[in-house]
Design a protein around this motif. Structure first.
Motif, PDB file in Angstrom:
ATOM      1  N   SER A 153       0.826  -1.199   0.000  1.00 16.12           N
ATOM      2  CA  SER A 153       0.000   0.000   0.000  1.00 16.12           C
ATOM      3  C   SER A 153       0.862   1.251   0.000  1.00 16.12           C
ATOM      4  CB  SER A 153      -0.887   0.020   1.244  1.00 16.12           C
ATOM      5  OG  SER A 153      -0.090   0.193   2.401  1.00 16.12           O
ATOM      6  N   ILE A 154       0.190   2.378  -0.021  1.00 10.32           N
ATOM      7  CA  ILE A 154       0.825   3.656   0.249  1.00 10.32           C
ATOM      8  C   ILE A 154       0.713   3.988   1.726  1.00 10.32           C
ATOM      9  CG2 ILE A 154       0.654   6.140  -0.203  1.00 10.32           C
ATOM     10  CD1 ILE A 154      -0.182   5.422  -3.058  1.00 10.32           C
ATOM     11  N   SER A 155      -0.356   3.542   2.374  1.00  8.98           N
ATOM     12  CA  SER A 155      -0.484   3.753   3.815  1.00  8.98           C
ATOM     13  C   SER A 155       0.570   2.917   4.540  1.00  8.98           C
ATOM     14  CB  SER A 155      -1.884   3.360   4.294  1.00  8.98           C
ATOM     15  OG  SER A 155      -1.903   2.015   4.751  1.00  8.98           O
ATOM     16  N   PRO A 156       0.987   3.322   5.740  1.00  7.18           N
ATOM     17  CA  PRO A 156       2.046   2.605   6.457  1.00  7.18           C
ATOM     18  C   PRO A 156       1.631   1.250   7.016  1.00  7.18           C
ATOM     19  CG  PRO A 156       1.196   4.387   7.817  1.00  7.18           C
ATOM     20  CD  PRO A 156       0.566   4.549   6.460  1.00  7.18           C
ATOM     21  N   VAL A 157       0.366   0.896   6.933  1.00  7.40           N
ATOM     22  CA  VAL A 157      -0.075  -0.390   7.482  1.00  7.40           C
ATOM     23  C   VAL A 157       0.584  -1.562   6.758  1.00  7.40           C
ATOM     24  CG1 VAL A 157      -2.066  -1.936   7.755  1.00  7.40           C
ATOM     25  CG2 VAL A 157      -2.251   0.462   8.408  1.00  7.40           C
ATOM     26  N   PHE A 158       0.730  -1.456   5.433  1.00  8.77           N
ATOM     27  CA  PHE A 158       1.365  -2.555   4.687  1.00  8.77           C
ATOM     28  C   PHE A 158       2.147  -1.972   3.512  1.00  8.77           C
ATOM     29  CE2 PHE A 158       1.528  -6.436   2.020  1.00  8.77           C
ATOM     30  CZ  PHE A 158       2.010  -7.327   2.962  1.00  8.77           C
ATOM     31  N   ALA A 159       3.142  -1.150   3.845  1.00  7.98           N
ATOM     32  CA  ALA A 159       3.960  -0.504   2.825  1.00  7.98           C
ATOM     33  C   ALA A 159       5.349  -1.124   2.806  1.00  7.98           C
ATOM     34  CB  ALA A 159       4.057   0.994   3.085  1.00  7.98           C
ATOM     35  N   TYR A 160       5.949  -1.196   1.621  1.00 10.50           N
ATOM     36  CA  TYR A 160       7.336  -1.616   1.502  1.00 10.50           C
ATOM     37  C   TYR A 160       8.231  -0.371   1.544  1.00 10.50           C
ATOM     38  CZ  TYR A 160       4.933  -5.635  -0.695  1.00 10.50           C
ATOM     39  OH  TYR A 160       4.088  -6.677  -0.989  1.00 10.50           O
ATOM     40  N   GLY A 161       9.508  -0.591   1.816  1.00  8.95           N
ATOM     41  CA  GLY A 161      10.463   0.508   1.810  1.00  8.95           C
ATOM     42  C   GLY A 161      11.238   0.645   3.096  1.00  8.95           C
ATOM     43  N   ASP A 162      10.672   0.202   4.217  1.00  8.98           N
ATOM     44  CA  ASP A 162      11.366   0.199   5.499  1.00  8.98           C
ATOM     45  C   ASP A 162      11.921  -1.214   5.712  1.00  8.98           C
ATOM     46  OD1 ASP A 162      12.022  -0.136   8.230  1.00  8.98           O
ATOM     47  OD2 ASP A 162      10.582   1.391   8.843  1.00  8.98           O
ATOM     48  N   PRO A 163      13.243  -1.387   5.769  1.00  5.71           N
ATOM     49  CA  PRO A 163      13.815  -2.733   5.889  1.00  5.71           C
ATOM     50  C   PRO A 163      13.304  -3.522   7.085  1.00  5.71           C
ATOM     51  CG  PRO A 163      15.526  -1.146   5.319  1.00  5.71           C
ATOM     52  CD  PRO A 163      14.286  -0.352   5.635  1.00  5.71           C
ATOM     53  N   GLN A 164      13.046  -2.854   8.215  1.00  6.16           N
ATOM     54  CA  GLN A 164      12.550  -3.572   9.391  1.00  6.16           C
ATOM     55  C   GLN A 164      11.134  -4.093   9.165  1.00  6.16           C
ATOM     56  OE1 GLN A 164      13.103  -0.801  12.666  1.00  6.16           O
ATOM     57  NE2 GLN A 164      15.078  -1.732  13.170  1.00  6.16           N
ATOM     58  N   VAL A 165      10.295  -3.277   8.543  1.00 10.25           N
ATOM     59  CA  VAL A 165       8.941  -3.721   8.205  1.00 10.25           C
ATOM     60  C   VAL A 165       9.009  -4.860   7.197  1.00 10.25           C
ATOM     61  CG1 VAL A 165       6.762  -3.040   7.137  1.00 10.25           C
ATOM     62  CG2 VAL A 165       7.896  -1.490   8.736  1.00 10.25           C
ATOM     63  N   GLU A 166       9.883  -4.719   6.229  1.00  5.47           N
ATOM     64  CA  GLU A 166      10.034  -5.773   5.222  1.00  5.47           C
ATOM     65  C   GLU A 166      10.500  -7.078   5.857  1.00  5.47           C
ATOM     66  OE1 GLU A 166      11.081  -2.830   1.450  1.00  5.47           O
ATOM     67  OE2 GLU A 166      12.654  -4.071   2.332  1.00  5.47           O
ATOM     68  N   ASN A 167      11.390  -7.008   6.841  1.00  9.97           N
ATOM     69  CA  ASN A 167      11.831  -8.225   7.531  1.00  9.97           C
ATOM     70  C   ASN A 167      10.663  -8.933   8.205  1.00  9.97           C
ATOM     71  OD1 ASN A 167      14.546  -8.067   6.835  1.00  9.97           O
ATOM     72  ND2 ASN A 167      15.112  -6.883   8.662  1.00  9.97           N
ATOM     73  N   GLU A 168       9.754  -8.147   8.794  1.00 12.44           N
ATOM     74  CA  GLU A 168       8.580  -8.739   9.431  1.00 12.44           C
ATOM     75  C   GLU A 168       7.669  -9.381   8.385  1.00 12.44           C
ATOM     76  OE1 GLU A 168       5.865  -9.802  12.482  1.00 12.44           O
ATOM     77  OE2 GLU A 168       8.005  -9.323  12.433  1.00 12.44           O
ATOM     78  N   ILE A 169       7.497  -8.723   7.251  1.00 16.78           N
ATOM     79  CA  ILE A 169       6.682  -9.275   6.171  1.00 16.78           C
ATOM     80  C   ILE A 169       7.297 -10.573   5.661  1.00 16.78           C
ATOM     81  CG2 ILE A 169       5.977  -8.883   3.766  1.00 16.78           C
ATOM     82  CD1 ILE A 169       5.624  -5.901   4.514  1.00 16.78           C
ATOM     83  N   ILE A 170       8.617 -10.595   5.505  1.00 19.00           N
ATOM     84  CA  ILE A 170       9.302 -11.811   5.056  1.00 19.00           C
ATOM     85  C   ILE A 170       9.135 -12.921   6.083  1.00 19.00           C
ATOM     86  CG2 ILE A 170      11.587 -12.802   4.609  1.00 19.00           C
ATOM     87  CD1 ILE A 170      12.355 -10.064   3.367  1.00 19.00           C
ATOM     88  N   ARG A 171       9.193 -12.568   7.353  1.00 19.59           N
ATOM     89  CA  ARG A 171       9.044 -13.573   8.413  1.00 19.59           C
ATOM     90  C   ARG A 171       7.709 -14.297   8.321  1.00 19.59           C
ATOM     91  NH1 ARG A 171       6.976 -14.416  13.313  1.00 19.59           N
ATOM     92  NH2 ARG A 171       5.899 -12.398  13.391  1.00 19.59           N
ATOM     93  N   HIS A 172       6.680 -13.587   7.893  1.00 20.92           N
ATOM     94  CA  HIS A 172       5.356 -14.204   7.745  1.00 20.92           C
ATOM     95  C   HIS A 172       5.243 -15.070   6.487  1.00 20.92           C
ATOM     96  CE1 HIS A 172       2.785 -12.331  10.933  1.00 20.92           C
ATOM     97  NE2 HIS A 172       3.775 -11.448  10.947  1.00 20.92           N
ATOM     98  N   GLN A 173       6.238 -14.995   5.629  1.00 20.90           N
ATOM     99  CA  GLN A 173       6.258 -15.778   4.384  1.00 20.90           C
ATOM    100  C   GLN A 173       5.037 -15.514   3.511  1.00 20.90           C
ATOM    101  OE1 GLN A 173       6.896 -19.845   5.932  1.00 20.90           O
ATOM    102  NE2 GLN A 173       9.076 -19.597   5.452  1.00 20.90           N
ATOM    103  N   PHE A 174       4.668 -14.243   3.424  1.00 21.42           N
ATOM    104  CA  PHE A 174       3.580 -13.862   2.536  1.00 21.42           C
ATOM    105  C   PHE A 174       4.062 -13.945   1.083  1.00 21.42           C
ATOM    106  CE2 PHE A 174       2.266 -10.852   6.155  1.00 21.42           C
ATOM    107  CZ  PHE A 174       1.370 -11.779   6.678  1.00 21.42           C
TER     108      PHE A 174
END
Length: 270
Positions: A153-174
């Protein structure tokens, strides 16, 4: 590059796209597609596209419902009708994707407008809203398996671009969808951080929306008319993923802007 085109379930749009023999076909669904007659029509549309020899089909969950975005974090108590619509359409599309061997695309969030602030306030803070988003994505992942993907998304709830957020997304194996312009806009037009994000998430991305942007608004420009550095972006795409051109069209019955984007990348050697 694969030729990926997008249309609604309207027969006129579908036939316009099919004359160009795309490799990937994304159907953007809307509220009328989820009546009993609408679901039947949608399935017929999928089968019609498949009959043309196209096996890569993506079904995009409706973006809007009665003036609101179909936000996955929608609080059930405050927005019961919207919650029912978001969850029901997600389940219906996943079932249809499994039945037709297609892919279902669900937005993790949208752009922070159309009711988003009221929904976010119900959680108290962004961290709680993200936790709910991830929980619901996990449920949909378990339901859809290899037939469901989640778009940034563009909203921060599910946005890419922050490595820490991306690490959490990767951890969920989406299984991820990357809208390149959404990343670019979220990063305020920073091509270096866009490239870093695409590199970091590459192995988790199964589908791309290729669309240009000036990095200031959600402008959905033809490729080559914005500020995204495509010569740096294209080599970083997962070669196993599918792609479509998600460009604003002047005429929904004529996909020339999508074709022009494909041609532009061809001139770059892709």
């Amino acid at each position: 590059m694969l030729l990926g085109l997008k249309a609604s379930s309207d027969w006129g749009q579908i036939k316009d796209r099919l004359q160009y023999h795309p490799d990937v076909f994304e159907i953007f669904t809307d509220v009328p597609d989820f009546t009993p007659q609408g679901i039947q029509h949608l399935r017929q549309a999928i089968e019609y596209v498949q009959d043309q020899g196209i096996t890569n089909i993506v079904l995009h969950q409706p973006m809007n419902f009665k003036g609101y975005h179909s936000e996955l974090i929608v609080p059930e108590q405050q927005f019961p009708e919207l919650y029912e619509f978001v969850m029901t359409t997600a389940h219906q599309l996943i079932d249809l994707a499994i039945a037709t061997d297609s892919q279902c695309l669900i937005h993790g969030s949208y752009d922070g407008e159309h009711g988003f602030k009221a929904m976010l306030s119900a959680y108290g803070n962004l961290t709680n809203a993200q936790a709910t988003c991830y929980h619901r994505l996990d449920q949909l992942k378990n339901l859809g398996g290899n037939h469901v993907m989640f778009e940034n998304s563009i909203s921060p709830v599910f946005a890419y671009g922050d490595p820490q957020v991306e690490n959490e997304i990767i951890r969920h194996q989406f299984r991820l969808v990357a809208d390149v312009s959404h990343i670019f806009f979220s990063l305020h037009g920073d091509n270096e951080r866009l490239v870093a994000s695409l590199r970091h998430l590459k192995n988790n991305i199964y589908h791309y929306h290729l669309v240009d942007s000036l990095g200031q608004t959600h402008d959905s420009l033809p490729i080559g008319t914005g500020k995204i550095d495509w010569s740096s972006v294209i080599p970083l795409l997962n070669p196993s993923a599918t792609t479509i051109y998600e460009i604003n069209l002047k005429n929904q019955l004529d996909c020339q802007e999508q074709l022009a984007s494909h041609q532009y990348l061809s001139t770059l050697g892709y």
